[in-house]
Enzyme design. Structure first.
Site: not given
Ligand SMILES: [Zn+2]
Length: 415
Positions: A279-280, A283, A357, A361
């Site tokens: 997930h990070e 970004h 977000e 995801d």
């Protein structure tokens, strides 16, 4: 505009933003309380009623305390401006050093100290009152005070030269000073990002290479799969302050580091950690970090231009309770009262953040498994006592992350 008109506008905007914040907070607390009796059906299997009620009580306690802080901060802001606080500090500093850059820096430093002293009881209560009551606090008063001393020293060492440089540029660079200040600020931001992981963060925490060899290999596999280069994977002793877990990236370019809180590594299993990291990575891969930086830089350029216009208007100072019109008071007043006038734009930033977000995801669901990220999120909601039932309007206004139910539903569609 006259000084009186600007005063009236400021008072109106301040009152309106405080009332709006209190109203949103009250709605949120009521909403959470109304849903306290039952775990939402989609979480019924994974979260107990006791955990759910603990989350409701924790949220309500934080919201109630936040309402007091909101009112207190508004009173302090009114005191610094219309109440004559900044004018008094400016005269005090001018008396010490005579008008000039040095006295400007001194006034801003005094204001920083005053602000820190006034907010100390609140951060103390937040840590040793609320966080302790719900079992999250691990900080000792000694560590709390040591952190405070280090932060103050750091603010002095890094902040005072920056302020001095900005005031110098403002007074020496003519009408285009705002371009120079902007360039200096951008450079400062990059230097901070560069020195943060290696110089600043270690002042507060210990970082060691991830000790779990199997986990490290898995993570390196994920990084290679996503074409991501990191300068190291570290574990941080977050548990010495709080039992809330987290993971983050720091640094930029080739110096990027991945940092896991030891608390997070204890909470999650290998699959879940990999999903959280994916997930990070999302970004980065979806360029959210870059976009945010470009936006911030552009916004700052616009704001400094605006300040360059306002600082020539006597009503700007007098309307905010200041007679000593100079670069230091202009800079201070501008950034102190700005949030009062920009508060209504908050939801825009929150919306963009929630959009990011969802995208991160989706990235994680593609690179790992959606089910693992769902499992990790449920554990994190539970262990951090994050409410599953936020007030929708409060969420629209403030939340950087989508509400739990919507976020999990989106992930389930990807699974
Ligand atoms: Zn995220």
């Amino acid at each position: 505009m006259t000084a009186h008109q600007f005063s009236a506008l400021f008072v109106f905007a301040l009152c309106a933003s405080v009332l709006l914040q209190l109203w949103l907070a009250q709605r949120h607390a009521n909403h959470v309380r109304r849903h306290r009796q039952a775990v939402p059906t989609e979480f019924a299997e994974s979260i107990t009623l006791a955990s759910h009620q603990r989350a409701a009580d924790y949220t309500a306690a934080k919201v109630k305390f936040g309402m007091i802080v909101t009112v207190f901060e508004a009173i302090v802001l009114a005191g610094f401006t219309l109440g004559g606080g900044i004018e008094w500090l400016m005269r005090l500093a001018d008396g010490w050093f005579g008008p000039g850059i040095l006295s400007g820096v001194a006034m801003i430093a005094l204001l920083g100290v005053a602000n820190a002293v006034l907010s100390l009881p609140f951060s103390w209560h937040s840590t040793f009152g609320i966080e302790a009551r719900f079992g999250f606090n691990q900080t000792t008063p000694r560590l709390f005070l040591a952190d405070l001393a280090k932060s103050a020293l750091l603010a002095a060492v890094l902040g005072l030269p920056l302020v001095a440089g900005v005031l110098w540029l403002m007074s020496r660079m003519g009408d285009a000073w705002w371009l120079w200040v902007w360039a200096a600020w951008v450079a400062f931001t990059f230097v901070m990002m560069w020195i943060f992981p290696t110089w600043i963060a270690p002042l507060f925490n210990k970082f060691e290479p991830l000790p779990d060899e199997a986990l490290r290999l898995r993570i390196e596999g994920l990084l290679a799969r996503c074409g991501f280069k990191a300068a190291g994977i570290f574990m941080m002793d977050g548990s010495k302050r709080s039992s809330h877990g987290n993971a983050y990236f720091t640094g930029f370019g080739k110096t990027k580091r991945i940092v896991f809180f030891d608390t997070l590594l204890k909470q999650l299993n290998g699959d879940e950690i990999e999903a959280v990291l994916a997930h990070e990575l999302g970004h980065f891969k979806r360029r959210h970090i870059m976009q945010r930086m470009v936006w911030t830089f552009a916004l700052m350029l616009g704001l400094l231009w605006l300040l360059a216009q306002l600082m020539h208007e006597p009503w700007f100072y007098q309307g905010l309770g200041v007679q000593s019109a100079n670069t230091a008071t202009a800079l201070t007043l501008f950034f102190l009262v700005l949030p009062v006038f920009t508060f209504l734009f908050g939801p825009l930033g929150s919306w963009l953040s929630r959009k990011h977000e969802y995208e991160a995801d989706a990235f994680a669901a593609g690179e790992t498994r959606a089910a693992d990220l769902i499992a990790a999120l449920v554990k994190l909601y539970r262990d951090n006592a994050a409410t599953l039932t936020p007030d929708p309007l409060h969420s629209v206004f403030y939340d950087s992350h989508p509400p739990a139910a919507l976020r999990i539903a989106a992930l389930k569609r990807l699974a």
